[in-house]
Motif scaffolding. Structure first.
Motif, mmCIF file in Angstrom:
data_model
loop_
_atom_site.group_PDB
_atom_site.id
_atom_site.type_symbol
_atom_site.label_atom_id
_atom_site.label_comp_id
_atom_site.label_asym_id
_atom_site.label_seq_id
_atom_site.Cartn_x
_atom_site.Cartn_y
_atom_site.Cartn_z
ATOM 1 N N GLY A 233 47.656 -5.709 -59.939
ATOM 2 C CA GLY A 233 46.464 -4.821 -60.210
ATOM 3 C C GLY A 233 45.759 -4.533 -59.198
ATOM 4 N N PHE A 234 44.863 -5.281 -58.598
ATOM 5 C CA PHE A 234 44.103 -4.840 -57.730
ATOM 6 C C PHE A 234 43.427 -5.935 -56.510
ATOM 7 C CE2 PHE A 234 40.692 -6.695 -59.670
ATOM 8 C CZ PHE A 234 40.932 -6.588 -61.190
ATOM 9 N N LYS A 235 43.023 -5.556 -55.412
ATOM 10 C CA LYS A 235 42.583 -6.464 -54.533
ATOM 11 C C LYS A 235 41.480 -6.201 -53.557
ATOM 12 C CE LYS A 235 44.265 -9.909 -51.034
ATOM 13 N NZ LYS A 235 45.492 -10.225 -50.429
ATOM 14 N N ALA A 236 40.298 -6.746 -53.536
ATOM 15 C CA ALA A 236 39.207 -6.357 -52.614
ATOM 16 C C ALA A 236 39.614 -6.596 -51.143
ATOM 17 C CB ALA A 236 37.883 -7.201 -53.036
ATOM 18 N N TYR A 237 39.160 -5.805 -50.397
ATOM 19 C CA TYR A 237 39.475 -5.861 -48.896
ATOM 20 C C TYR A 237 39.003 -7.187 -48.455
ATOM 21 C CZ TYR A 237 39.702 -4.768 -43.730
ATOM 22 O OH TYR A 237 39.598 -5.045 -42.490
ATOM 23 N N TYR A 238 37.663 -7.767 -48.567
ATOM 24 C CA TYR A 238 37.312 -9.170 -48.096
ATOM 25 C C TYR A 238 37.582 -10.147 -48.920
ATOM 26 C CZ TYR A 238 34.811 -6.803 -44.208
ATOM 27 O OH TYR A 238 34.310 -6.155 -43.008
ATOM 28 N N PRO A 239 38.348 -11.083 -48.695
ATOM 29 C CA PRO A 239 38.697 -12.339 -49.500
ATOM 30 C C PRO A 239 37.434 -12.694 -50.263
ATOM 31 C CG PRO A 239 39.783 -12.675 -47.495
ATOM 32 C CD PRO A 239 38.680 -11.463 -47.233
ATOM 33 N N ASP A 240 36.142 -13.084 -49.629
ATOM 34 C CA ASP A 240 35.059 -13.488 -50.493
ATOM 35 C C ASP A 240 34.607 -12.576 -51.400
ATOM 36 O OD1 ASP A 240 32.477 -12.768 -48.219
ATOM 37 O OD2 ASP A 240 34.262 -11.766 -48.696
ATOM 38 N N ASP A 241 34.892 -11.155 -51.457
ATOM 39 C CA ASP A 241 34.669 -10.387 -52.327
ATOM 40 C C ASP A 241 35.567 -10.131 -53.457
ATOM 41 O OD1 ASP A 241 33.443 -7.597 -50.148
ATOM 42 O OD2 ASP A 241 32.268 -9.238 -50.734
ATOM 43 N N ASP A 242 36.847 -10.397 -52.999
ATOM 44 C CA ASP A 242 37.777 -10.545 -54.142
ATOM 45 C C ASP A 242 37.399 -11.621 -54.930
ATOM 46 O OD1 ASP A 242 40.412 -9.425 -54.981
ATOM 47 O OD2 ASP A 242 41.014 -11.458 -54.710
ATOM 48 N N GLU A 243 37.182 -12.772 -54.471
ATOM 49 C CA GLU A 243 36.688 -13.823 -54.999
ATOM 50 C C GLU A 243 35.617 -13.558 -56.151
ATOM 51 O OE1 GLU A 243 36.196 -17.290 -52.996
ATOM 52 O OE2 GLU A 243 35.746 -18.642 -54.606
ATOM 53 N N ARG A 244 34.738 -12.934 -55.528
ATOM 54 C CA ARG A 244 33.436 -12.591 -56.370
ATOM 55 C C ARG A 244 33.693 -11.912 -57.715
ATOM 56 N NH1 ARG A 244 30.326 -9.651 -52.896
ATOM 57 N NH2 ARG A 244 28.661 -9.789 -54.464
ATOM 58 N N LEU A 245 34.632 -10.890 -57.373
ATOM 59 C CA LEU A 245 35.321 -9.937 -58.455
ATOM 60 C C LEU A 245 35.699 -10.544 -59.353
ATOM 61 C CD1 LEU A 245 35.611 -7.140 -59.511
ATOM 62 C CD2 LEU A 245 37.635 -6.905 -57.940
ATOM 63 N N ARG A 246 37.018 -11.603 -59.267
ATOM 64 C CA ARG A 246 37.324 -12.287 -60.210
ATOM 65 C C ARG A 246 36.654 -13.209 -60.977
ATOM 66 N NH1 ARG A 246 42.446 -10.480 -59.464
ATOM 67 N NH2 ARG A 246 42.768 -9.387 -57.351
ATOM 68 N N GLU A 247 35.720 -14.149 -60.190
ATOM 69 C CA GLU A 247 34.709 -14.709 -61.043
ATOM 70 C C GLU A 247 34.073 -13.943 -61.841
ATOM 71 O OE1 GLU A 247 32.494 -16.619 -57.882
ATOM 72 O OE2 GLU A 247 34.189 -18.072 -57.248
ATOM 73 N N MET A 248 33.560 -12.699 -61.598
ATOM 74 C CA MET A 248 32.810 -11.971 -62.412
ATOM 75 C C MET A 248 33.549 -11.569 -63.742
ATOM 76 S SD MET A 248 31.287 -8.151 -62.116
ATOM 77 C CE MET A 248 32.805 -7.434 -62.202
ATOM 78 N N LEU A 249 34.806 -11.374 -63.536
ATOM 79 C CA LEU A 249 36.035 -11.168 -64.838
ATOM 80 C C LEU A 249 36.032 -12.429 -65.455
ATOM 81 C CD1 LEU A 249 38.574 -9.255 -62.962
ATOM 82 C CD2 LEU A 249 36.921 -7.970 -64.514
ATOM 83 N N TRP A 261 25.644 -12.526 -72.181
ATOM 84 C CA TRP A 261 26.146 -11.844 -71.212
ATOM 85 C C TRP A 261 25.553 -12.715 -69.941
ATOM 86 C CZ3 TRP A 261 27.378 -6.178 -72.482
ATOM 87 C CH2 TRP A 261 28.422 -6.219 -73.319
ATOM 88 N N PRO A 262 26.207 -12.762 -68.658
ATOM 89 C CA PRO A 262 25.862 -13.038 -67.512
ATOM 90 C C PRO A 262 24.969 -11.794 -66.968
ATOM 91 C CG PRO A 262 28.012 -13.079 -67.269
ATOM 92 C CD PRO A 262 27.729 -12.903 -68.490
ATOM 93 N N ARG A 263 23.811 -11.888 -66.099
ATOM 94 C CA ARG A 263 23.314 -10.979 -65.587
ATOM 95 C C ARG A 263 24.058 -10.391 -64.533
ATOM 96 N NH1 ARG A 263 19.079 -11.204 -63.146
ATOM 97 N NH2 ARG A 263 18.396 -9.091 -63.522
ATOM 98 N N ASP A 264 24.616 -11.269 -63.650
ATOM 99 C CA ASP A 264 25.097 -10.799 -62.507
ATOM 100 C C ASP A 264 26.661 -10.002 -62.781
ATOM 101 O OD1 ASP A 264 26.825 -13.854 -61.514
ATOM 102 O OD2 ASP A 264 26.031 -13.102 -63.141
#
Length: 389
Positions: A233-249, A261-264
């Protein structure tokens, strides 16, 4: 240690503001959420009250789309016609789009607009008013006004700059809301509406597999290195950004009915070669109609991608072919859309200001408009030049 503390504090502030941006985009799909956005905006600006006001030129009406801190009778009175006594509308209409300013002080309003002072300012304790316009074209005039008490201090540069910073997000969210309203009235599909939104739009399923992308999302994913496509599917450049993106999902999928709904709902994806992060706003798809990205099903999330550093990068040839402009007129139209004023264009092109104005009049004639902001609106709405660098 001190440097790390400063960096952490800066990151927290940036993430907090990004979360508020997520609230703004949520309101585009849940209009009742605009009241929450206005209340939070007032808190950030130290304002006692505020509202989103609209002039609908087609229906010849003025009303508040959302407000905070104002009595219900004030909102009702605006709908019943008291708004015509409010000079803030006219003052705002003369200000540049997306540029906040102080538009009213109680001491001045008492002398210059006594009826406005008596009917609106004094009863509602609107000592100081700061405002910003998001649109002012043949369709509508939309902006925000925020207020402080007679006993408070006027709004300062920091508050006005924050409004300027948030303006592009309000504009995009309002465009989304307007497009979806047109969609409903014309019984259009969600896919058609998304294709008209000038944001990269990606629909991902429960497994984070991309089910749908609009054209702008394709170009963003091809060109912005902070987010790359993979077989998964997709992947962020920085691992911590990628983790934050998947946690948001994951968080978004925990609210199947849209409640709590969470605010973040937003993350910024960084890359060392880019000065600004790629903004990713997440919204659950609770009722997705059948389309080429699949029928309604649990776990679908819409991601809206925006590159703050991207400019209007249409070629002169595209504008020549589309609008019949000359090469010099196309250059002026592109420069104007990228935020340059006429003096700056004159210096950039090495021609006199009078020549620029003459060519601008020719652009007006060919586009059938008479305002600079209408030129910008038409070029941005055309979809030409939406691809990022």
């Amino acid at each position: 240690m001190e440097r790390a503390a400063i960096d952490n504090a800066t990151t927290n502030v940036a993430e907090d503001l990004l979360a508020f941006v997520g609230d703004i985009y949520q309101a585009s799909y849940q209009p009742e959420h605009w009241n929450v956005v206005i209340s939070e905006l007032c808190r950030r600006l130290g304002a006692k009250s505020g509202g989103i006001h609209v002039e609908d030129y087609h229906q010849n009406t003025r009303y508040m789309m959302a407000c905070y801190g104002l009595p219900k009778v004030t909102e009702l009175s605006y709908r019943l016609g008291v708004a015509k006594y409010d000079p803030v509308y006219q003052i705002q209409s003369q200000r540049p789009i997306g540029k906040a300013s102080m538009v009213s002080r109680h001491d001045e309003a008492r002398l210059t607009h006594p009826l406005y002072y008596r009917l609106i300012v004094k009863p509602n304790d609107l000592g100081y008013v700061a405002a910003i316009s998001f649109f002012n074209d043949e369709h509508w005039h939309v902006g925000i006004g925020v207020h402080r008490s007679f006993n408070a201090q006027p709004f300062g540069e920091a508050e006005l700059q924050l409004l300027d910073q948030l303006a592009p997000h309000f504009q995009r969210a309002l465009l989304i809301q307007r497009q979806l309203h047109l969609q409903e009235s014309k019984a259009q599909t969600l896919e058609y509406a998304l294709s008209k939104v000038m944001l990269g739009t990606v629909i991902v399923d429960q497994d984070n597999t991309i089910r749908y992308r609009n054209d702008l999302a394709d170009r963003l994913l091809d060109c912005h290195p902070a987010l790359v496509q993979t077989q998964q599917g997709f992947k962020a450049y920085y691992p911590d950004d990628d983790e934050r993106l998947r946690e948001m999902l994951q968080r978004l999928r925990k609210a199947p009915d849209g409640e709590g709904w969470p605010r973040d709902q937003a993350v910024g994806l960084r890359h060392p070669d880019r000065s600004h992060p790629l903004t990713v706003i997440g919204v659950p798809c609770h009722e997705t109609p059948h389309s080429r990205f699949g029928p309604a099903e649990p776990g679908l999330v819409a991601l809206y991608l925006s590159d703050p550093s991207a400019s209007f990068n249409a070629s002169a040839e595209q504008l020549i072919q589309t609008f019949g402009l000359t090469r010099r007129e196309a250059g002026i139209a592109i420069a104007l859309t990228n935020g340059l004023d006429l003096k700056e264009i004159s210096a950039q092109k090495g021609v006199s200001l009078a020549t620029v104005r003459t060519q601008l009049k020719s652009i007006f004639h060919k586009l059938g408009v008479n305002k600079q902001q209408d030129v910008i609106r038409i070029l941005l709405a055309s979809g030409i030049g939406n691809a990022p660098h």
